[in-house]
Design an enzyme around this catalytic site. Structure first.
Site, PDB file in Angstrom:
ATOM      1  N   HIS A  60       0.780  -1.282  -0.008  1.00  0.00           N
ATOM      2  CA  HIS A  60       0.101  -0.032  -0.130  1.00  0.00           C
ATOM      3  C   HIS A  60       0.917   1.224   0.007  1.00  0.00           C
ATOM      4  CE1 HIS A  60      -2.906   2.648   2.304  1.00  0.00           C
ATOM      5  NE2 HIS A  60      -3.194   2.693   1.105  1.00  0.00           N
ATOM      6  N   HIS A 115      -8.546   8.103  -3.346  1.00  0.00           N
ATOM      7  CA  HIS A 115      -8.908   6.593  -3.592  1.00  0.00           C
ATOM      8  C   HIS A 115     -10.131   6.346  -4.551  1.00  0.00           C
ATOM      9  CE1 HIS A 115      -6.792   5.833   0.604  1.00  0.00           C
ATOM     10  NE2 HIS A 115      -6.422   5.241  -0.587  1.00  0.00           N
ATOM     11  N   ARG A 167     -14.535  16.205  22.027  1.00  0.00           N
ATOM     12  CA  ARG A 167     -14.551  16.318  23.516  1.00  0.00           C
ATOM     13  C   ARG A 167     -15.862  16.722  24.090  1.00  0.00           C
ATOM     14  NH1 ARG A 167     -14.889  15.710  28.106  1.00  0.00           N
ATOM     15  NH2 ARG A 167     -13.280  15.959  29.833  1.00  0.00           N
ATOM     16  N   CYS A 171      -7.414  20.799  23.157  1.00  0.00           N
ATOM     17  CA  CYS A 171      -7.895  20.623  24.554  1.00  0.00           C
ATOM     18  C   CYS A 171      -6.697  20.781  25.649  1.00  0.00           C
ATOM     19  CB  CYS A 171      -8.396  19.164  24.708  1.00  0.00           C
ATOM     20  SG  CYS A 171      -9.332  19.052  26.359  1.00  0.00           S
ATOM     21  N   TYR A 217      -9.888  22.957  34.511  1.00  0.00           N
ATOM     22  CA  TYR A 217      -9.212  23.820  33.698  1.00  0.00           C
ATOM     23  C   TYR A 217      -8.272  24.994  34.170  1.00  0.00           C
ATOM     24  CZ  TYR A 217     -11.875  21.066  30.125  1.00  0.00           C
ATOM     25  OH  TYR A 217     -12.224  20.027  29.667  1.00  0.00           O
TER      26      TYR A 217
HETATM   27  N1  MTE Z   1     -19.166  23.075  24.720  1.00  0.00           N
HETATM   28  C1  MTE Z   1     -20.076  22.300  25.274  1.00  0.00           C
HETATM   29  N2  MTE Z   1     -21.408  23.112  25.113  1.00  0.00           N
HETATM   30  N3  MTE Z   1     -20.045  21.083  26.052  1.00  0.00           N
HETATM   31  C2  MTE Z   1     -18.603  20.549  26.116  1.00  0.00           C
HETATM   32  O1  MTE Z   1     -18.665  19.582  26.710  1.00  0.00           O
HETATM   33  N4  MTE Z   1     -16.396  20.973  25.481  1.00  0.00           N
HETATM   34  C3  MTE Z   1     -15.327  21.841  25.650  1.00  0.00           C
HETATM   35  C4  MTE Z   1     -15.551  22.773  24.251  1.00  0.00           C
HETATM   36  N5  MTE Z   1     -16.778  23.095  24.291  1.00  0.00           N
HETATM   37  C5  MTE Z   1     -17.575  21.215  25.564  1.00  0.00           C
HETATM   38  C6  MTE Z   1     -17.748  22.663  24.917  1.00  0.00           C
HETATM   39  C7  MTE Z   1     -13.770  20.988  25.423  1.00  0.00           C
HETATM   40  S1  MTE Z   1     -13.067  20.846  26.826  1.00  0.00           S
HETATM   41  C8  MTE Z   1     -13.167  21.255  24.223  1.00  0.00           C
HETATM   42  S2  MTE Z   1     -11.655  20.666  24.203  1.00  0.00           S
HETATM   43  C9  MTE Z   1     -13.851  21.569  23.124  1.00  0.00           C
HETATM   44  O2  MTE Z   1     -15.109  21.989  23.113  1.00  0.00           O
HETATM   45  C10 MTE Z   1     -13.771  20.464  22.047  1.00  0.00           C
HETATM   46  O3  MTE Z   1     -14.300  20.823  20.681  1.00  0.00           O
HETATM   47  P1  MTE Z   1     -14.512  19.786  19.593  1.00  0.00           P
HETATM   48  O4  MTE Z   1     -15.468  18.629  20.158  1.00  0.00           O
HETATM   49  O5  MTE Z   1     -15.314  20.369  18.560  1.00  0.00           O
HETATM   50  O6  MTE Z   1     -13.188  19.352  19.130  1.00  0.00           O
HETATM   51 MO    MO Z   2     -11.032  20.180  26.538  1.00  0.00          MO
END
Ligand code: MTE
Ligand code: MO
Length: 437
Positions: free
Chosen positions: A2, A26, A101, A148, A286
């Protein structure tokens, strides 16, 4: 045989189509022809039906289907990252494998009844429909990397156990985002300099709620939201399409240069306020602490909420534990680099001997080759370099570290930045590879 190497194994044991959607090269007659010899059958359509939970009490029963290549960290709520080997294949991460996330179930939002409420302006509560958001304000587009706070947490876990999802190096992805400028929306609905005398923060609330009815929430400093150079978007498109359900359909806030957690998805409410969001994720999560702080001594009030992220880089190829042939004389090394706050990555240094000698990698940004405006480098750089194999080496310790335009660089080891929540993990990334004779 591949040409893309062993990535083809990602699809082993399942349907091929999701991978074909990722790698559009592809979709050609001659590829199908080559593959026809290996075809062993067609999947039973029944087995392809989404395996939906039918339990009406399960808040996760209506979750969207996800790409099978994603490496799942937690299923409920859904948290997953793409395989590191795929991450740097494309400058823009396809939405299907963009890391996901979620803290709570993905809310189902009807675009017809959707309203974005804005509070804290002299005109009282403003309620904005999706079509108003799209038609009243010019559509702005930015390319921005989201990361994140827990990206690369697994490396901290190796030093000492931390609390949190065990992310590898791919809780970071890059996309184009389009939507209304938050600044323009606030000004349109009556934000004035008088409001700014008291207000210091912009709070965001998601439509995703826990069992007690508490929504996901976060806030950012007002000046980030109001700055013409802040580029904060109320985004309704990701990579040129409606936001996918996992990424906040129909509207999310994109705060470029700022930790993922403040980029609130399924945005339901914006509050202009004198104080930060009261949510758990702003107040008691955080935040960074000393390696000496433990769960008995930690005081979340004592540390500021993470906003702009520090500089970061990691190696996506070769993989830990893989091997290179001595006869090849060189090893090709690839990865990503990014810094928060709009600071631009200006250099990535790579070593194959654990950091004794260094080489400068070639940086790649968008296909268009545009340079970001100063202070607005929201998107990552991909990098690549071919390094000669050192004479006689049996093993390589490949290391990378990035430098941004403020000359911030990464710490060399994890120990001194270890923290109980495992956030801000940005030490030199190290990958060990064998040299085969
Ligand atoms: N917004 C909402 N409403 N709920 C969530 O759980 N997670 C946050 C953020 N915004 C979250 C959120 C966290 S910790 C991260 S790292 C990012 O969204 C992840 O965004 P993604 O899932 O689009 O990569
Ligand atoms: Mo996050």
């Amino acid at each position: 045989m591949h040409p893309g190497g062993d990535k083809i194994l990602l699809a082993a044991g399942g349907a091929l189509e999701p991978y074909w959607a990722l790698y559009a090269v592809h979709k050609e007659e001659h590829v199908l022809e080559i593959l026809s010899e290996y075809k062993i059958g067609v999947l039973n359509p029944e087995s392809l039906k989404r395996q939906e939970s039918t339990d009406p009490l399960d808040p996760y029963s209506g979750e969207p289907s996800r790409h099978p290549a994603l490496q799942i960290n937690s299923l409920k709520p859904f948290n997953a990252e793409p395989p590191a080997s795929v991450l740097a294949d494309s400058y823009i991460t396809p939405s299907a494998i963009f890391f996901k996330r979620n803290h709570l179930p993905v809310p189902k939002v009807d675009p017809e009844t959707y309203r974005l409420e804005i509070e804290g302006l002299p005109s009282g509560v403003v309620s904005v429909t999706l079509s108003e958001l799209k038609s009243r304000f010019p559509k702005r587009t930015i390319t921005a990397t989201l990361q994140c706070a827990g990206n690369r947490r697994s490396e901290m876990n190796k030093v000492k156990q931390v609390k949190g999802l065990n992310w590898g190096i791919a809780a970071i992805s890059n996309a184009t985002w389009s939507g209304a400028s938050l600044r323009e929306v606030l000004l349109h609905y009556g934000f004035t300099p008088e409001v700014a005398i008291n207000a210091k923060h912009i709070q965001f609330e998601g439509l995703d709620k826990d069992v007690t009815g508490a929504a996901y929430g976060a806030s950012i400093p007002l000046n980030k939201a109001l700055s013409e150079e802040g580029d904060v978007l109320l985004a309704y498109e990701m990579n040129g399409e409606d936001l996918p359900p996992d990424h906040g359909y129909p509207v999310r806030v994109v705060v470029p240069g700022v930790v993922g957690a403040r980029n609130v998805k399924w945005l339901g409410r914006i509050v202009v306020s004198h104080e930060e969001s009261k949510s758990h994720w702003q107040q008691n999560d955080y935040k960074g602490f000393s390696p000496g702080t433990d769960w008995d001594t930690v005081d979340f009030k004592s540390a500021p909420a993470i906003q702009e992220l520090p500089i970061q880089s990691a190696i996506t190829h070769p993989a830990e534990g893989s091997s290179v042939e001595r006869g090849d004389e060189e090893v090709t090394i690839k990865g990503y680099a990014w810094s928060g706050g709009g600071r631009e990555v200006v250099r990535v240094d790579v070593s194959v001997d654990g950091g004794n000698t260094w080489h400068v990698a070639k940086l790649y940004s968008s296909d268009l080759g545009q340079n970001p405006a100063p202070g607005r480098a929201w998107a990552w750089k991909l990098w690549e370099i071919d390094v000669p194999l050192p004479d006689g080496a049996q093993e390589l310790e490949i290391v990378c570290k990035a430098v941004d335009n403020s000359y911030n660089t990464q710490p060399d080891t994890v120990g001194p930045i270890w923290n109980l929540r495992g956030v801000l993990s940005n030490a030199w990334h190290r990958v060990k590879v064998k040299v085969k004779d």
